[in-house]
Scaffold this active site. Sequence first.
Site, PDB file in Angstrom:
ATOM      1  N   ARG A 103     -19.472  42.863  10.407  1.00 48.17           N
ATOM      2  CA  ARG A 103     -18.645  42.898  11.609  1.00 48.17           C
ATOM      3  C   ARG A 103     -18.680  44.253  12.262  1.00 48.17           C
ATOM      4  O   ARG A 103     -18.742  45.284  11.594  1.00 48.17           O
ATOM      5  CB  ARG A 103     -17.179  42.671  11.237  1.00 48.17           C
ATOM      6  CG  ARG A 103     -16.823  41.285  10.975  1.00 48.17           C
ATOM      7  CD  ARG A 103     -15.307  41.128  11.173  1.00 48.17           C
ATOM      8  NE  ARG A 103     -14.959  39.840  10.634  1.00 48.17           N
ATOM      9  CZ  ARG A 103     -14.382  39.663   9.460  1.00 48.17           C
ATOM     10  NH1 ARG A 103     -14.010  40.689   8.751  1.00 48.17           N
ATOM     11  NH2 ARG A 103     -14.144  38.459   9.028  1.00 48.17           N
ATOM     12  N   ASP A 131     -14.970  48.659   0.673  1.00 52.21           N
ATOM     13  CA  ASP A 131     -14.095  47.580   1.170  1.00 52.21           C
ATOM     14  C   ASP A 131     -12.782  47.468   0.401  1.00 52.21           C
ATOM     15  O   ASP A 131     -11.740  47.120   0.963  1.00 52.21           O
ATOM     16  CB  ASP A 131     -14.826  46.221   1.207  1.00 52.21           C
ATOM     17  CG  ASP A 131     -15.474  45.829  -0.113  1.00 52.21           C
ATOM     18  OD1 ASP A 131     -15.459  46.636  -1.060  1.00 52.21           O
ATOM     19  OD2 ASP A 131     -16.018  44.705  -0.189  1.00 52.21           O
ATOM     20  N   SER A 134     -19.657  48.448   1.583  1.00 54.65           N
ATOM     21  CA  SER A 134     -19.155  47.893   0.324  1.00 54.65           C
ATOM     22  C   SER A 134     -20.177  47.933  -0.800  1.00 54.65           C
ATOM     23  O   SER A 134     -20.557  46.900  -1.362  1.00 54.65           O
ATOM     24  CB  SER A 134     -18.697  46.467   0.554  1.00 54.65           C
ATOM     25  OG  SER A 134     -17.861  46.420   1.683  1.00 54.65           O
TER      26      SER A 134
HETATM   27  C1  BG6 Z   1     -13.530  40.927   4.250  1.00 55.91           C
HETATM   28  C2  BG6 Z   1     -13.494  42.425   4.396  1.00 55.91           C
HETATM   29  O1  BG6 Z   1     -12.353  40.385   4.727  1.00 55.91           O
HETATM   30  O2  BG6 Z   1     -13.707  40.622   2.887  1.00 55.91           O
HETATM   31  C3  BG6 Z   1     -14.797  42.993   3.861  1.00 55.91           C
HETATM   32  O3  BG6 Z   1     -13.305  42.770   5.733  1.00 55.91           O
HETATM   33  C4  BG6 Z   1     -14.991  42.582   2.457  1.00 55.91           C
HETATM   34  O4  BG6 Z   1     -14.778  44.382   3.960  1.00 55.91           O
HETATM   35  C5  BG6 Z   1     -14.902  41.089   2.337  1.00 55.91           C
HETATM   36  O5  BG6 Z   1     -16.236  43.041   1.979  1.00 55.91           O
HETATM   37  C6  BG6 Z   1     -15.009  40.660   0.917  1.00 55.91           C
HETATM   38  O6  BG6 Z   1     -15.069  39.275   0.823  1.00 55.91           O
HETATM   39  P1  BG6 Z   1     -16.397  38.441   0.923  1.00 55.91           P
HETATM   40  O7  BG6 Z   1     -16.047  37.174   0.275  1.00 55.91           O
HETATM   41  O8  BG6 Z   1     -16.716  38.315   2.356  1.00 55.91           O
HETATM   42  O9  BG6 Z   1     -17.447  39.174   0.148  1.00 55.91           O
HETATM   43  C1  GLC Z   2     -19.859  45.118  -5.093  1.00 54.79           C
HETATM   44  C2  GLC Z   2     -19.986  46.517  -4.586  1.00 54.79           C
HETATM   45  C3  GLC Z   2     -18.639  47.125  -4.364  1.00 54.79           C
HETATM   46  C4  GLC Z   2     -17.811  46.217  -3.487  1.00 54.79           C
HETATM   47  C5  GLC Z   2     -17.734  44.840  -4.072  1.00 54.79           C
HETATM   48  C6  GLC Z   2     -16.946  43.904  -3.218  1.00 54.79           C
HETATM   49  O1  GLC Z   2     -19.307  45.170  -6.349  1.00 54.79           O
HETATM   50  O2  GLC Z   2     -20.723  47.275  -5.497  1.00 54.79           O
HETATM   51  O3  GLC Z   2     -18.763  48.377  -3.782  1.00 54.79           O
HETATM   52  O4  GLC Z   2     -16.532  46.741  -3.355  1.00 54.79           O
HETATM   53  O5  GLC Z   2     -19.027  44.361  -4.249  1.00 54.79           O
HETATM   54  O6  GLC Z   2     -17.512  43.701  -1.980  1.00 54.79           O
END
Ligand code: BG6
Ligand code: GLC
Length: 917
Positions: free
Chosen positions: A539, A656, A602
């Site tokens: 995003r 994240d 992340s």
């Molecule tokens: C989102 C966050 O809501 O959730 C992201 O904005 C995050 O930063 C993500 O990485 C994690 O959830 P998923 O299921 O999309 O990996």
């Molecule tokens: C993976 C990444 C970590 C992140 C997580 C959730 O473990 O290494 O940095 O926070 O995924 O997205």
Amino acid sequence: MFAVHLLAFYFSKLKEDQIKKVDRFLYHMRLSDETLRDIMARFQAEMQRGLGRDTNPTASVKMLPTFVRAIPDGSENGEFLSLDLGGSKFRVLKVQVSEEGKQKVQMESQFYPTPNEIICGNGTELFEYVADCLADFMKTKGLTHKKFPLGLTFSFPCRQTKLEDGVLISWTKKFKARGVQDTDVVSCLTKAMKNHKDVDVDILALVNDTVGTMMTCAYDDPYCEVGVIIGTGTNACYMENMSNIDLVEGDEGRMCISTEWGAFGDDGALEDIRTEFDRDLDLGSLNPGKQLFEKMISGLYLGELVRLVLVKMTKAGLLFGGKKSSSLHTKGRIETRHVAAMEKYKEGLANTREILTDLGLEPSEADCIAVQHVCTIVSFRSANLCAAALAAVLTRLRENKKLARLRTTVGVDGTVYKIHPQYPKRLHKVVRRLVPNCDVRFLLSESGSTKGAAMVTAVASRVQAQRKQVDRVLALFRLSREQLVGVRDQMRAELEYGLRRDTHLRATVKMLPSYVCGMPDGTERGNFLALDLGGTNFRVLLVKIRSGRRSVRMYNKIFAIPLEIMQGTGEELFDHIVQCISDFLDYMGLKGAPLPLGFTFSFPCRQTGIDKATLIEWTKGFKATDCEGEDMVDMLREAIKRRNEFDLDIVSVVNDTVGTMMTCAYEDPNCEIGLIAGTGSNMCYMEEMRNIEVVEGDEGKMCINTEWGGFGDNGCIDDIRTQYDKEVDEGSLNPGKQRYEKMTSGMYLGEIVRQILIDLTRQGLLFRGQISERLRTRGIFETKFLSQIESDRLALLQVRRILQQLGLDSTCEDSIVVKEVCGAVSRRAAQLCGAGMAAIVEKRRQDQGLEHLKITVGVDGTLYKLHPHFSWILQETVKELAPKCDVTFMLSEDGSGKGAALITAVAKRLQQEQKEN
Ligand code: BG6
Ligand code: GLC
Ligand code: BG6
Ligand code: GLC
């Protein structure tokens, strides 16, 4: 010569007169084909009523599901015991089935008497008697050395919910033991068997005799899909389409239905064809008003019907010169075997004389001829009625299969069919006349229904063995409390290890300082750009923070990152990101405004400041080259420069988990932990500076990105990792890495499920042993599918539909297993995640020297948000493993972009303050 002719003429005249006389008298018992067709149509309607959910409770023909789904396929194997209770004889059998190239069945059996005081006495005693006979059989045959699977042929109407249970609806025929109706007969027998400690049986199947008969015949003729009994009682079963059986869930394949057609007419549907003899017979029976169709057909009643007719004719002066005998007036004195003997082709007349004489009568030649004809009419009516009902069943089968012509086999058993000389021929002929579009083969069950019952038991025992195999696999995913405590404690140790200077660099739980030290205080304001990379979606956001009112407005756009970019070169990846930013700025009309930017990235990064982040290694689905060991901010800056279109002020890089914690902390200052249970799994928390040996300074707190996904990479949780976890790991982009994440996060749970399904299929326990191309495809079970499959509101049928969407053609049984597999995998994930969380909250409590800790965890991620059970199991586990902590889980509604913007705002403010100083 003349005399012979005269005699013959005299005799045929006499015969004709007698036959006419009887025909006139029993006019009502002679059924035309038109009437039979009418009865056939009525029975068809009755079957429909019995099958319907709403109509079944009031239907007289109960159409009982038997839970027998398949006819034997010849792969049955082993030794089985079998009981046969409810026909004219009670038998115990041992059946040995072996494949040996062609099917082979060996049987040993023993008949036992069924005295009236037992079958009409106390129910407990009846089952004790049955158990005694079984034990006696096992002892005399030397079968006490091992546990035997047992099939029980129980020839009475039972309501079953599975193959191995059955509640007696009501006794029929000669049985009337007290206290058995409405109870489960399998439990009754199991209980009675407890008296015999030296023998051991496992009752795997309860089958009606019709079902046993069908199965016995189907073993020799695979076309056999109907079983009929015309013996002491009468009944039929047939294979019905599951989709037509409302009372059983699922619509796959077929199931055998025991029609219990003996009760046809109990609601008055046959009053127009019942005669005064039928009514008299019914009144004198053990079950008046019940089994009215059976009472016109079966062996227990045919002789009595003949007797009642003879009594009436004698009274009317039509027989025996009107002279009665007391024997003739005694109930039950004429039996079916007498009727059969009287109708014998050659000796019939002589037999008749003998039987009548035995009854104390003095029959004339004319009497004998008349009585013989009475027998014929009564037994012919029986065959006719049976034929009409059977024709209805056959028509139903044909229509179910949508065939113009049906070729099928009917397995038949029962003394009437077997000993009556004319009965089979008559029955066959009428059936063929009533259903000219069915080619029916009638197959006499030579070895009774017990062989079939043993087949059913054999199949059940195979299913049971398979179930055990499935359970064995699922058990690997069930963690004991001790194991979870172990995980918690191990995690705690690893957290400490990661914090210490001497061990930090080698730690598998990396404990990365984030340089986020303070929480927003509400004075932050301004417009910020945010990037959110690494979750399901990429995003770009514009975040407008207004101070004072604590209001945040966000505008965002989701962009796709194609797989080839995720796994291409670093330059391509960052060029793509900048392209997306450019699109977003255009879209928002913001080009030219050098906005401060917060970058949610992340992945594990080693930070030396809030805007310096060296990627340690990619995780999850990313693998772009030339990035590991590089500073992500630099790479982004360079990509912006390469594009040379706009400038941005990159202020912060955050994980994240950190963004999520901040997003939630903005609402709840008690939020000091961030958790992601999504594509990946990770956690961050506020740690005391004094505990963070790798960062200078002892004052205050700093957020630590634990990167707990790497927990276990040193093998410390290998004892709970299964072969499936290892397979998933080996097939991943980063083998050997992120072992905990691979057991707990959305990206891998589906893969674990897929590996289990492949294994179960390989073992022949699923998908008919066929591993489809789809099942070989990595990543088909996305988190959203797991969540859907596990939803409690979903009927099995819908689970099947989801599996179908995934290209997996499953039966109902398959769907049950798939759902269980998903459940076991996701439950373990939630528990493991809970154990990790318990470690951190306990640590926080102890570090602060608190008796009781109250803390909030900000959470995000599709697994947490979409899965129906993950979140509560996680929470329960935390409660269980960290009882002194009161942990509130707060779902981050706005994603981590908002948090990243807040962090940027704080950083910007600090920058400003520094400059001013
Ligand atoms: C989102 C966050 O809501 O959730 C992201 O904005 C995050 O930063 C993500 O990485 C994690 O959830 P998923 O299921 O999309 O990996
Ligand atoms: C993976 C990444 C970590 C992140 C997580 C959730 O473990 O290494 O940095 O926070 O995924 O997205
Ligand atoms: C036997 C079967 O051959 O026939 C029994 O093994 C069945 O299970 C019986 O009940 C039906 O016939 P009858 O005449 O003994 O009631
Ligand atoms: C009675 C029983 C039925 C059985 C039949 C033949 O009708 O109710 O269950 O199949 O007799 O034995």
